[in-house]
Design a protein around this motif. Sequence first.
Motif, PDB file in Angstrom:
ATOM      1  N   ASP A 127      -3.888  14.636  -1.777  1.00 30.51           N
ATOM      2  CA  ASP A 127      -3.167  13.438  -1.339  1.00 30.51           C
ATOM      3  C   ASP A 127      -3.973  12.651  -0.314  1.00 30.51           C
TER       4      ASP A 127
ATOM      5  N   ARG B 127       0.830  -1.196   0.000  1.00 30.86           N
ATOM      6  CA  ARG B 127       0.000   0.000   0.000  1.00 30.86           C
ATOM      7  C   ARG B 127       0.871   1.254   0.000  1.00 30.86           C
TER       8      ARG B 127
ATOM      9  N   CYS C  42      -9.361  -1.240  -1.366  1.00 32.11           N
ATOM     10  CA  CYS C  42     -10.608  -0.696  -0.829  1.00 32.11           C
ATOM     11  C   CYS C  42     -11.460  -1.786  -0.213  1.00 32.11           C
ATOM     12  N   ALA C  43     -11.809  -1.605   1.030  1.00 28.32           N
ATOM     13  CA  ALA C  43     -12.603  -2.607   1.737  1.00 28.32           C
ATOM     14  C   ALA C  43     -13.963  -2.803   1.078  1.00 28.32           C
TER      15      ALA C  43
ATOM     16  N   ALA D  14      -6.427   1.160  -7.048  1.00 26.48           N
ATOM     17  CA  ALA D  14      -6.939   1.782  -5.820  1.00 26.48           C
ATOM     18  C   ALA D  14      -8.000   0.896  -5.184  1.00 26.48           C
TER      19      ALA D  14
ATOM     20  N   LEU E  20      -6.842  10.864  -2.060  1.00 21.05           N
ATOM     21  CA  LEU E  20      -6.402   9.674  -2.782  1.00 21.05           C
ATOM     22  C   LEU E  20      -6.169   8.524  -1.818  1.00 21.05           C
ATOM     23  N   ARG E  21      -5.535   8.838  -0.696  1.00 24.73           N
ATOM     24  CA  ARG E  21      -5.187   7.780   0.255  1.00 24.73           C
ATOM     25  C   ARG E  21      -6.434   7.169   0.880  1.00 24.73           C
ATOM     26  N   TYR E  22      -7.476   7.974   1.017  1.00 25.88           N
ATOM     27  CA  TYR E  22      -8.673   7.489   1.712  1.00 25.88           C
ATOM     28  C   TYR E  22      -9.860   7.246   0.809  1.00 25.88           C
ATOM     29  N   SER E  23      -9.688   7.425  -0.505  1.00 23.47           N
ATOM     30  CA  SER E  23     -10.830   7.238  -1.397  1.00 23.47           C
ATOM     31  C   SER E  23     -11.254   5.779  -1.399  1.00 23.47           C
ATOM     32  N   GLY E  24     -10.300   4.883  -1.296  1.00 29.72           N
ATOM     33  CA  GLY E  24     -10.613   3.523  -0.923  1.00 29.72           C
ATOM     34  C   GLY E  24     -10.585   3.506   0.588  1.00 29.72           C
ATOM     35  N   ALA E  25     -11.372   2.664   1.202  1.00 29.93           N
ATOM     36  CA  ALA E  25     -11.359   2.613   2.662  1.00 29.93           C
ATOM     37  C   ALA E  25      -9.957   2.274   3.132  1.00 29.93           C
ATOM     38  N   ALA E  26      -9.486   3.025   4.103  1.00 25.40           N
ATOM     39  CA  ALA E  26      -8.107   2.845   4.546  1.00 25.40           C
ATOM     40  C   ALA E  26      -7.937   1.525   5.280  1.00 25.40           C
ATOM     41  N   ALA E  27      -8.763   1.299   6.249  1.00 28.52           N
ATOM     42  CA  ALA E  27      -8.649   0.076   7.038  1.00 28.52           C
ATOM     43  C   ALA E  27      -9.763  -0.874   6.630  1.00 28.52           C
ATOM     44  N   ILE E  28      -9.636  -2.111   6.981  1.00 35.75           N
ATOM     45  CA  ILE E  28     -10.654  -3.078   6.644  1.00 35.75           C
ATOM     46  C   ILE E  28     -11.932  -2.791   7.427  1.00 35.75           C
TER      47      ILE E  28
ATOM     48  N   GLU F  42     -18.768   6.798  -2.774  1.00 34.33           N
ATOM     49  CA  GLU F  42     -19.970   6.027  -3.043  1.00 34.33           C
ATOM     50  C   GLU F  42     -21.117   6.966  -3.415  1.00 34.33           C
TER      51      GLU F  42
ATOM     52  N   ASP G 136       0.929   4.409  -2.630  1.00 38.36           N
ATOM     53  CA  ASP G 136       0.758   5.796  -2.184  1.00 38.36           C
ATOM     54  C   ASP G 136       1.875   6.690  -2.716  1.00 38.36           C
TER      55      ASP G 136
ATOM     56  N   ALA H 286     -14.213   7.826   1.803  1.00 34.52           N
ATOM     57  CA  ALA H 286     -14.622   6.661   1.019  1.00 34.52           C
ATOM     58  C   ALA H 286     -16.131   6.673   0.788  1.00 34.52           C
TER      59      ALA H 286
ATOM     60  N   GLN I  72     -15.211   8.963 -12.347  1.00 41.51           N
ATOM     61  CA  GLN I  72     -14.329   9.131 -11.187  1.00 41.51           C
ATOM     62  C   GLN I  72     -12.871   8.948 -11.584  1.00 41.51           C
TER      63      GLN I  72
ATOM     64  N   ILE J 186     -14.748   2.153   7.526  1.00 40.75           N
ATOM     65  CA  ILE J 186     -14.853   2.814   6.230  1.00 40.75           C
ATOM     66  C   ILE J 186     -14.977   4.305   6.458  1.00 40.75           C
TER      67      ILE J 186
ATOM     68  N   GLN K 139      -7.443   3.387 -11.075  1.00 46.90           N
ATOM     69  CA  GLN K 139      -8.708   3.082 -10.409  1.00 46.90           C
ATOM     70  C   GLN K 139      -8.753   1.617  -9.965  1.00 46.90           C
TER      71      GLN K 139
END
Lengths: 190, 190
Positions: B105, A101, A168-169, A164, B108-116, B127, A105, B123, B156, B119, A161
């Motif tokens: 920045d 990851r 993504c969860a 990324a 971008l880092r959080y557009s996908g969920a950062a942690a499992i 949606e 980044d 992020a 997107q 959410i 995309q």
Amino acid sequence: MTKTVQKRTLATRARLVEAASNVIAENGYEALRVEEVVKRAGVAKGTFFAHFADKDALMDRLIGEGINRCLDELEQCKAPADVEELVATLMPLLEFMTCERYVFDVILRYSGAAAIERIGDIAMTFERHGQVVSAWLADGPFRRDVSTQLLAEGIQAFSVQAMALKFCALHASESMESRLLTYLRAWLIV
Amino acid sequence: MTKTVQKRTLATRARLVEAASNVIAENGYEALRVEEVVKRAGVAKGTFFAHFADKDALMDRLIGEGINRCLDELEQCKAPADVEELVATLMPLLEFMTCERYVFDVILRYSGAAAIERIGDIAMTFERHGQVVSAWLADGPFRRDVSTQLLAEGIQAFSVQAMALKFCALHASESMESRLLTYLRAWLIV
DNA sequence: TAAATAAATTGACCGCGGTCAATTTATATG
DNA sequence: CATATAAATTGACCGCGGTCAATTTATTTA
């Protein structure tokens, strides 16, 4: 306008890069600590920052190297005959870019040139990638109503995309490859 | 399984957010320091980290708020009648997302969920964005051979690309809007 | 070769995000 | 109300990236 490059300078820089590569080989990119690198290289901390603007500059170089190795492979390939083959050919590069990851980044942050003056290694690999892919598109069963340059930029956008979403969860179920396939079928097919 | 939420907790968290918002209003997102926030909120540093996992979690929340305000506006708009109108409608959101390089920045880092498990706010805005745009596409002069969902994902992807190139020294000449226009004409037109 | 000048290196120091055992404050229980 | 228990808060401390005046080493000049 004299360029006085001492060979001591090159030697030190080489030792730093060598040490950094070893650290990464052992523990991965994210775990790299500047203090560990200088310890292994046998120099003081300040020396590191005399050779690299910051830690990211080193990463830009090392990750850029990795990407360039993938692009060397890509250049050997003959032009893909269809979208499926195109995606399959791109996969090793995308796998490397998402090996961590943290790596992804850094790539995102440096895919556009970070500073105005200095265009980083990673930014250059994106140019190179665009050219390689663009050349492929010229003689394949792909849409021709827009330039291959634009098509190549789209492939980059969809690749980012797809990568990324790998982290993504919310969308962990589908694989990177099948997702990219869906995108590029819609983007490239006539 | 009792949930004991003291109102003291809510009050403290509100003070932290309030203080952070003020700092940002004065100096921007990038200049925010946790120590400054806790000083203004009148609490100890450790308290901050009892309320937010890390500094990024606060940013995720505050930037997510900003994006949601833009989306509130977008939802008021009627469905764009063509690509030009679509891009024009999206611009305020893209301007906010690129108001600072640091902000982009983080997004971008959080557009996908950062942690499992968790959410993040950012992020979720992606949606939401997808749904708003998807609804627009259903009744407009746009291609119909693929799902509106897929078209929205492409928008997107191209938006991210256009924003990224705004910070890129190699492509500083063309504006974000005209670039996105080029992309979306090629992506959406039948 | 010695003195003057430029380049490379050093390491103590700083800023700032993040941790955690100890303490204070709130809530549940007898 | 007193006591036990859980939750919230504290601030000294740490890790690590990055800085810079001072020092060492190389190169140029007299």
